[in-house]
Write an enzyme that holds these catalytic residues in place. Structure first.
Site, PDB file in Angstrom:
ATOM      1  N   GLU A 171       0.796  -1.227   0.000  1.00  0.00           N
ATOM      2  CA  GLU A 171       0.000   0.000   0.000  1.00  0.00           C
ATOM      3  C   GLU A 171       0.835   1.287   0.000  1.00  0.00           C
ATOM      4  OE1 GLU A 171      -2.931  -0.363   3.142  1.00  0.00           O
ATOM      5  OE2 GLU A 171      -3.947  -1.988   2.096  1.00  0.00           O
ATOM      6  N   GLU A 370      -5.443  -8.510  -0.380  1.00  0.00           N
ATOM      7  CA  GLU A 370      -6.232  -8.255   0.844  1.00  0.00           C
ATOM      8  C   GLU A 370      -7.672  -7.962   0.462  1.00  0.00           C
ATOM      9  OE1 GLU A 370      -4.792  -5.251   3.615  1.00  0.00           O
ATOM     10  OE2 GLU A 370      -2.729  -5.918   3.293  1.00  0.00           O
TER      11      GLU A 370
HETATM   12  O1  IFM Z   1      -4.591  -3.904   8.623  1.00  0.00           O
HETATM   13  C1  IFM Z   1      -4.438  -3.267   7.404  1.00  0.00           C
HETATM   14  C2  IFM Z   1      -3.212  -3.796   6.682  1.00  0.00           C
HETATM   15  O2  IFM Z   1      -2.071  -3.693   7.433  1.00  0.00           O
HETATM   16  C3  IFM Z   1      -3.004  -3.038   5.388  1.00  0.00           C
HETATM   17  N1  IFM Z   1      -4.212  -3.024   4.615  1.00  0.00           N
HETATM   18  C4  IFM Z   1      -5.436  -2.631   5.250  1.00  0.00           C
HETATM   19  C5  IFM Z   1      -5.633  -3.469   6.507  1.00  0.00           C
HETATM   20  C6  IFM Z   1      -6.962  -3.100   7.182  1.00  0.00           C
HETATM   21  O3  IFM Z   1      -7.025  -1.748   7.459  1.00  0.00           O
END
Ligand code: IFM
Length: 474
Positions: A171, A370
């Protein structure tokens, strides 16, 4: 057994994801160095409930239990991160062999269990030694991209004979935004114009890391996990459409375009140039994004990692003292599905996103690195966690993935965020994202109903029909 009529290919990666700082604890074990999160969490008031990562889910000690959870659920992939500050305690210099031994054991155990590891190299726990002061250094320094490549070299030299899938950065936009623009995440810097420098160096770090991975891993597959937010206009007006496209450049294309070899998008470049001038940043983008940088960043991306949670609904807005960008994220109003964190639940946006990425970025393979939601269900009288809303969430999003695959996108895998309830950064331990409930006082894990539901889909490739009364597993 994946059934023949499944939309998902037989070798689809069915997994769950975690990150080192969010689950491991044991911050002093095995010569671990101090990370920016160790330091940041000590600032009063920055973490809800005053939590930090000192114990978290105790996974540095209980990692074998975590692998057992993956096996019990029936998953064939696990995305986890190696701790940057564990492996490179001083930021540069000699790698810590004890930390590498730890991850070495973990990789062997995963492979022995038939679980494919996907390793994230930077999931935000940068060594504090790379900070120059409270307001400088870290990703603001170009040298950090080089230090990152040294660390990647150490990890991939050790594990690259057994691990082929590597996610260099997690990210980049969130790192830039929360770490350097608004200061809600470590290292807690609030500097709008210079945040774009930090973001650039994160991408440069990816490019330099690719060189190290190429040298160490024979058949590597390299990606970046991007936080992608579809930006939809709040109305049919041309002004809102322009606002949504502008927001898309800021959040999505600024990262996607250079990583896929086409350089930074001109519209967002112009926007950042305007912001730097207005905010008297004292530098120009040409002084930061040096000749050759875009080639380095665009060197290699075998798959696009997608972290998808929700969308942004955007309306045109005037720039002013409290608004740096010409849009407002207004969100949808009304009685719509939301997680316990208030995020809108819109699975069809994931389908559309996958198809857009496939179309706009050369049919590159995609991995959902994710996807998940905050649903804060806790054990009931029967000691089970009946998280029916997460079940509905998973069903909806996997349906969207299946549809995107049927409509032509190449999707290699889906990693649910997260295997465990864990340390949710500035929000502390309140939000629960896990397939497994964690009792933080004891470390005890309890698989939630959603874990069994997801495992069944992973085993069969079939997504069950809607069932409002789901109590399937005894
Ligand atoms: O927990 C985070 C993760 O570390 C990075 N992506 C988003 C998740 C949820 O907010």
């Amino acid at each position: 057994m994946i059934q023949p009529n499944s939309a998902f290919p037989a070798d689809f990666l069915w997994g769950a994801a975690t990150s080192a700082y969010q689950i491991e604890g044991s911050r002093n074990a095995d010569g671990t160095g101090v990370s920016i999160w160790d330091v940041f969490t000590k600032r009063p008031g920055v973490v809800e409930g005053c939590g930090d990562g000192s114990l978290a889910c105790d996974s540095y000690r209980r990692w074998e239990e975590d692998i057992e959870l993956l096996q019990t659920i029936g998953l064939n992939a696990y995305r986890f991160s190696t701790g940057w500050s564990r492996v490179m305690p001083d930021g540069t210099g000699v790698a810590n062999q004890l930390a590498l031994d730890h991850y070495d054991r973990q990789v062997d155990a995963l492979l022995a269990a038939g679980i494919t590891p996907l390793i994230t190299l930077n999931h935000w726990d940068m060594p504090q030694a790379l900070m120059l002061s409270e307001t400088d250094g870290g990703w603001l320094a170009r040298s950090t991209a080089e230090a990152f490549a040294l660390y990647v070299d150490a990890v991939t030299a050790r594990l690259g004979d057994r691990v082929s899938r590597w996610i260099t950065q997690c990210e980049p936009w969130i790192v830039q935004l929360l770490g350097y623009q608004v200061g809600l995440h470590a290292p807690g810097i609030k500097d709008l114009p210079r945040s774009v420098i930090a973001g650039h160096h994160v991408l440069l770090g990816h490019g330099l890391a690719v060189e190290a991975i190429n040298a160490n891993v024979a058949a590597a597959q390299i990606g970046v996990a991007l936080s992608l937010f579809p930006c939809t206009p709040a109305s049919d007006s041309a002004a809102d459409a322009k606002a949504a496209w502008g927001s898309d450049g800021y959040v999505n294309r600024w990262y996607l375009d250079p990583l896929t070899g086409r350089g930074y998008p001109a519209d967002t470049w112009a926007l950042w140039a305007e912001i730097i001038e207005r905010e008297q940043g004292g530098f120009s983008l040409d002084e930061v994004i040096l000749p050759g940088d875009e080639e380095i960043i665009g060197r290699r991306l075998d798959f696009i990692g997608i972290n998808y949670y929700t969308r942004r609904v955007c309306a045109a807005a005037e720039v002013g003292p409290d608004r740096a960008f010409p849009w407002a994220v207004v969100g949808p109003s009304g009685d719509i599905a939301r997680s316990d964190e208030g995020w809108e639940i819109v699975p069809d946006q994931l389908r559309q996103l996958l198809l857009r990425l496939d179309r706009d970025y050369d049919h590159r393979p995609l991995i959902i690195t994710e996807n998940g939601g905050v649903f804060c269900d806790t054990p009931m009288h029967d000691r089970r966690v009946h998280d029916n809303r997460r079940i509905a969430f998973i069903r909806g999003h996997l349906r969207a993935v299946a549809e995107a695959i049927s409509q032509g996108a190449t999707v290699l895998g889906y990693m649910h965020w997260s295997l465990l309830d864990n340390f949710e950064w500035a929000l502390g331990y309140r939000p629960r994202f896990g397939l497994s409930y964690v009792d933080y006082a004891t470390g005890q894990r309890t698989l939630k109903d959603s874990a069994y539901f997801y495992g069944e889909i992973a085993r069969t490739g079939q997504i069950p029909a809607d069932d409002p009364a789901i109590v399937p597993y005894g």
